[in-house]
Scaffold this motif. Structure first.
Motif, short mmCIF file in Angstrom:
data_model
loop_
_atom_site.label_atom_id
_atom_site.label_comp_id
_atom_site.label_asym_id
_atom_site.label_seq_id
_atom_site.Cartn_x
_atom_site.Cartn_y
_atom_site.Cartn_z
N GLU A 106 0.79 -1.23 0.00
CA GLU A 106 0.00 0.00 0.00
C GLU A 106 0.83 1.28 0.00
OE1 GLU A 106 -3.29 -0.27 -0.17
OE2 GLU A 106 -3.30 -2.45 0.06
N HIS A 107 2.10 1.20 0.39
CA HIS A 107 2.99 2.37 0.50
C HIS A 107 2.43 3.41 1.47
CE1 HIS A 107 5.34 0.65 -2.65
NE2 HIS A 107 4.33 0.69 -3.49
N ILE A 108 2.08 2.95 2.65
CA ILE A 108 1.55 3.82 3.71
C ILE A 108 2.65 3.98 4.75
CG2 ILE A 108 -0.17 4.05 5.53
CD1 ILE A 108 -2.05 2.36 3.79
N PRO A 109 2.97 5.21 5.17
CA PRO A 109 4.03 5.39 6.17
C PRO A 109 3.62 4.83 7.53
CG PRO A 109 2.95 7.48 5.68
CD PRO A 109 2.39 6.47 4.72
N PHE A 110 4.62 4.43 8.31
CA PHE A 110 4.33 3.78 9.59
C PHE A 110 3.68 4.73 10.58
CE2 PHE A 110 8.65 5.32 10.16
CZ PHE A 110 8.62 5.86 11.43
N TRP A 111 3.83 6.02 10.43
CA TRP A 111 3.21 6.96 11.36
C TRP A 111 1.77 7.30 10.97
CZ3 TRP A 111 7.34 8.18 8.18
CH2 TRP A 111 7.05 9.00 7.10
N HIS A 112 1.28 6.75 9.88
CA HIS A 112 -0.09 7.04 9.44
C HIS A 112 -1.11 6.54 10.48
CE1 HIS A 112 -3.31 7.84 6.63
NE2 HIS A 112 -3.79 6.63 6.86
N TYR A 113 -0.88 5.36 11.01
CA TYR A 113 -1.75 4.82 12.05
C TYR A 113 -1.10 5.08 13.41
CZ TYR A 113 -3.82 2.43 8.08
OH TYR A 113 -4.41 2.15 6.89
N TYR A 114 -1.00 6.34 13.77
CA TYR A 114 -0.26 6.73 14.97
C TYR A 114 -0.90 6.18 16.25
CZ TYR A 114 -3.80 10.36 15.43
OH TYR A 114 -4.98 11.03 15.54
N ASN A 115 -2.22 6.03 16.28
CA ASN A 115 -2.85 5.49 17.49
C ASN A 115 -2.47 4.03 17.71
OD1 ASN A 115 -4.31 4.69 15.27
ND2 ASN A 115 -6.31 5.15 16.15
N GLN A 116 -2.38 3.26 16.64
CA GLN A 116 -1.94 1.87 16.79
C GLN A 116 -0.47 1.81 17.14
OE1 GLN A 116 -3.05 0.10 13.06
NE2 GLN A 116 -5.05 -0.51 13.84
N MET A 117 0.31 2.74 16.61
CA MET A 117 1.74 2.79 16.93
C MET A 117 1.94 3.10 18.42
SD MET A 117 4.78 5.07 15.20
CE MET A 117 4.08 6.63 15.65
N ILE A 118 1.18 4.05 18.93
CA ILE A 118 1.28 4.40 20.35
C ILE A 118 0.87 3.22 21.22
CG2 ILE A 118 0.30 5.88 22.16
CD1 ILE A 118 0.18 8.11 20.01
N TYR A 119 -0.24 2.58 20.84
CA TYR A 119 -0.70 1.41 21.60
C TYR A 119 0.36 0.31 21.58
CZ TYR A 119 -3.02 -2.94 22.70
OH TYR A 119 -3.31 -4.16 23.24
N PHE A 120 0.94 0.05 20.41
CA PHE A 120 1.95 -1.01 20.30
C PHE A 120 3.14 -0.72 21.21
CE2 PHE A 120 5.94 -2.50 18.49
CZ PHE A 120 5.71 -3.86 18.46
N TRP A 121 3.67 0.50 21.15
CA TRP A 121 4.85 0.81 21.94
C TRP A 121 4.54 0.87 23.43
CZ3 TRP A 121 9.31 -0.46 20.38
CH2 TRP A 121 9.60 -0.45 19.02
N LEU A 122 3.34 1.30 23.79
CA LEU A 122 2.94 1.24 25.20
C LEU A 122 2.85 -0.21 25.68
CD1 LEU A 122 0.26 4.06 25.56
CD2 LEU A 122 2.56 3.98 26.55
#
Length: 146
Positions: A106-122
């Motif tokens: 899809e060529h979507i940047p990893f920060w596009h889904y920032y809420n999932q990124m925050i949840y993952f790192w938490l």
């Protein structure tokens, strides 16, 4: 892991997906894999000597998480079921799998889904903290049970 990368490259080439700048994001997702593996490994290695049966429970949990992760199916299949999408988003492995798919196809940047990124790192930080705390607290007793 090298075999996975070779397989991934072969499949991408066969389907007409060639390396581009987006593929640099794969390094980020590899760091995600290392971080979650380290945190879960630390947690389970501290608990396993005291409750050896938990290994079988962990196996079942990971089996369920595997089938709840969109590896063999596409996450867009759940567009008509928002409550199931929410449950899938709670699975930290889904973030990584979707990230690989978003990067390669899809060529979507990893920060596009920032809420999932925050949840993952938490999740990773909390699991690491819990694992580190458990490991340090149980360390004096390892010699007794091993």
């Amino acid at each position: 892991n090298l075999a996975f990368w070779v397989f991934l490259l072969v499949v991408c080439f066969l389907y007409g997906f060639y390396p581009n700048l987006w593929w640099l994001q794969l390094l980020y997702y590899m760091i995600c894999i290392i971080a979650i593996s380290l945190s879960l490994g630390l947690l389970f290695s501290a608990i396993m000597p005291f409750w050896p049966d938990i290994g079988q429970i962990i196996t079942v949990i990971f089996q369920v998480l595997f089938w709840a992760t969109p590896v063999m199916w596409n996450k867009d299949m759940l567009l008509t079921h928002p409550k199931y999408q929410y449950i899938i988003k709670l699975n930290p492995f889904a973030y990584i799998v979707n990230g690989f798919r978003d990067t390669l196809i899809e060529h979507i940047p990893f920060w596009h889904y920032y809420n999932q990124m925050i949840y993952f790192w938490l999740f990773v930080i909390m699991t690491y903290w819990l694992g580190n705390r458990s490991f340090n607290k149980l360390r004096p007793h390892f010699a007794d049970v091993l």
